[in-house]
Write a protein that holds these residues in place. Sequence first.
Motif, short mmCIF file in Angstrom:
data_model
loop_
_atom_site.label_atom_id
_atom_site.label_comp_id
_atom_site.label_asym_id
_atom_site.label_seq_id
_atom_site.Cartn_x
_atom_site.Cartn_y
_atom_site.Cartn_z
N LYS A 178 0.83 -1.21 0.00
CA LYS A 178 0.00 0.00 0.00
C LYS A 178 0.86 1.26 0.00
CE LYS A 178 -4.22 -1.79 1.81
NZ LYS A 178 -5.13 -2.01 2.91
N SER A 179 0.44 2.24 -0.78
CA SER A 179 1.17 3.51 -0.88
C SER A 179 0.81 4.38 0.33
CB SER A 179 0.80 4.23 -2.18
OG SER A 179 -0.62 4.26 -2.34
N ARG A 180 1.51 4.17 1.45
CA ARG A 180 1.10 4.78 2.72
C ARG A 180 1.70 6.17 2.95
NH1 ARG A 180 0.08 0.74 6.74
NH2 ARG A 180 -0.32 2.49 8.14
N ILE A 181 2.94 6.37 2.48
CA ILE A 181 3.63 7.63 2.81
C ILE A 181 4.18 8.25 1.53
CG2 ILE A 181 5.58 8.64 4.08
CD1 ILE A 181 5.20 6.18 6.02
N LEU A 182 3.91 9.54 1.39
CA LEU A 182 4.38 10.29 0.22
C LEU A 182 5.38 11.33 0.72
CD1 LEU A 182 3.79 10.74 -2.83
CD2 LEU A 182 2.02 12.35 -2.13
N VAL A 183 6.52 11.43 0.05
CA VAL A 183 7.52 12.44 0.41
C VAL A 183 7.71 13.36 -0.79
CG1 VAL A 183 9.88 12.84 1.21
CG2 VAL A 183 8.67 10.76 1.90
N LEU A 211 -3.05 6.63 1.34
CA LEU A 211 -2.08 7.56 1.93
C LEU A 211 -2.46 7.94 3.36
CD1 LEU A 211 -1.39 10.19 -0.90
CD2 LEU A 211 0.17 8.41 -0.07
N ASP A 212 -1.48 7.85 4.26
CA ASP A 212 -1.68 8.32 5.64
C ASP A 212 -1.01 9.67 5.87
OD1 ASP A 212 -2.94 5.95 6.46
OD2 ASP A 212 -0.99 4.98 6.75
N VAL A 213 0.15 9.84 5.24
CA VAL A 213 1.01 10.97 5.59
C VAL A 213 1.70 11.51 4.34
CG1 VAL A 213 3.01 11.70 6.96
CG2 VAL A 213 1.54 9.90 7.82
N ILE A 214 1.79 12.85 4.27
CA ILE A 214 2.63 13.50 3.25
C ILE A 214 3.71 14.27 4.00
CG2 ILE A 214 2.73 15.20 1.38
CD1 ILE A 214 -0.23 14.62 0.81
N LEU A 215 4.95 14.07 3.61
CA LEU A 215 6.08 14.78 4.22
C LEU A 215 6.67 15.72 3.18
CD1 LEU A 215 7.82 11.61 5.76
CD2 LEU A 215 6.27 13.21 6.93
N LEU A 216 6.69 17.01 3.49
CA LEU A 216 7.30 17.97 2.57
C LEU A 216 8.66 18.38 3.13
CD1 LEU A 216 4.23 20.25 1.74
CD2 LEU A 216 5.09 18.29 0.44
N ASN A 249 -8.52 11.86 7.76
CA ASN A 249 -7.48 12.90 7.80
C ASN A 249 -6.22 12.45 7.06
OD1 ASN A 249 -9.07 14.57 9.33
ND2 ASN A 249 -8.27 13.78 11.27
N LEU A 250 -5.77 13.28 6.14
CA LEU A 250 -4.48 13.07 5.50
C LEU A 250 -3.51 14.08 6.12
CD1 LEU A 250 -2.60 11.84 3.42
CD2 LEU A 250 -3.70 13.22 1.65
N LEU A 251 -2.56 13.57 6.88
CA LEU A 251 -1.64 14.45 7.62
C LEU A 251 -0.53 14.91 6.70
CD1 LEU A 251 -1.34 12.33 10.89
CD2 LEU A 251 -3.12 13.96 10.23
N LEU A 252 -0.20 16.19 6.80
CA LEU A 252 0.84 16.76 5.94
C LEU A 252 1.80 17.56 6.81
CD1 LEU A 252 0.35 18.40 2.50
CD2 LEU A 252 1.48 19.71 4.29
N TYR A 253 3.06 17.22 6.76
CA TYR A 253 4.08 17.89 7.58
C TYR A 253 5.06 18.64 6.70
CZ TYR A 253 2.49 14.68 11.24
OH TYR A 253 1.73 13.98 12.15
N GLY A 254 5.54 19.76 7.22
CA GLY A 254 6.56 20.53 6.50
C GLY A 254 7.16 21.57 7.43
N PRO A 255 8.10 22.36 6.90
CA PRO A 255 8.82 23.30 7.77
C PRO A 255 7.98 24.50 8.21
CG PRO A 255 9.81 23.17 5.56
CD PRO A 255 8.59 22.34 5.53
N ILE A 266 -7.35 17.62 4.77
CA ILE A 266 -5.90 17.82 4.86
C ILE A 266 -5.60 18.49 6.20
CG2 ILE A 266 -3.89 19.01 3.89
CD1 ILE A 266 -4.83 16.95 2.00
N LYS A 267 -4.76 17.85 6.98
CA LYS A 267 -4.35 18.43 8.27
C LYS A 267 -2.87 18.76 8.17
CE LYS A 267 -8.25 17.65 10.50
NZ LYS A 267 -9.12 18.77 10.87
#
Length: 295
Positions: free
Chosen positions: A49-54, A74-79, A105-111, A150-151
Amino acid sequence: MKSVILVFIFSSTLLFGQAKVWLQILGSGGPESGDKRASTGYIVWINGKSRILVDFGGGASLRFEEVNAKIPNLDVILLTHLHVDHTADLPALLKSAFFTRASGNLLLYGPKENNYMPSTEDFIRRLFEDGKGAWQYLGDHLDGSARLQIKAYDIDDSRKVKEIYREGDIHIFAVSVHHGSIPALAYRVNIGSKSITFSGDMNGDYHTLETLAKDTDILVAHNAVPKGATGVAANLHMTPGIIGKIAQKAHPKRVVLSHRMLRTLGREKVTLHEIHKYYKGSVKFANDKSLYRIK
Ligand SMILES: [Zn+2]
């Protein structure tokens, strides 16, 4: 009967004990057109499964389709940072989610922000928020009304490795890296005992990637500048020698070189030679859709 039960227990451990983890490159290029590559994007596949996108730069959306990745998985997007070649296809991803069964919720992290860039939370608001966003018609993905929300979360600038996400056996860590004047992060994704570390764009000045990537299975390092690069290019990106020195200290099982640009394409032999001065392990040059299994 006993042996049947034992075989079952043994094969269950094999099947369920360790997740099957693959790294897939969506885009192996940088921001240029002419490299015939999509811009940066990576998928961490877990048990198919495509769980994490960077990151998700221009062209990554098409590659996402081509490798049969699924938005509902997708669970998480990391920018790693908010430059165009790392984020441009996000609106395409969000719009296409409407036509899937994606929900929750699709969690999205970044700076976090600085004088040159907005925070990740503000970046997402500027793109999509109702009454504010360039694509405000997608604002229902932020205000609670659409099935998929999108969170976005900002990660503080820190030279200490911090855990930012933990769900089951997936643990994600982040640390600040130096990318000129742009706030930027490197990430490490641990799945049980397996791990992939993403350098993002950086030049090595903070000396934080060595710690983050310690003994990781795969270090994805960005090969954006050639041997001998100086000035602005060297303030933004790692030369091959710096990649080698970091790998020597971090000791990853493999290094995968991505974010390949016209100035490094065709110079693979010199690049490899420079890296191998310091790091004797396996070094691979990524292409779009390259797939690497974590054993
Ligand atoms: Zn870049």
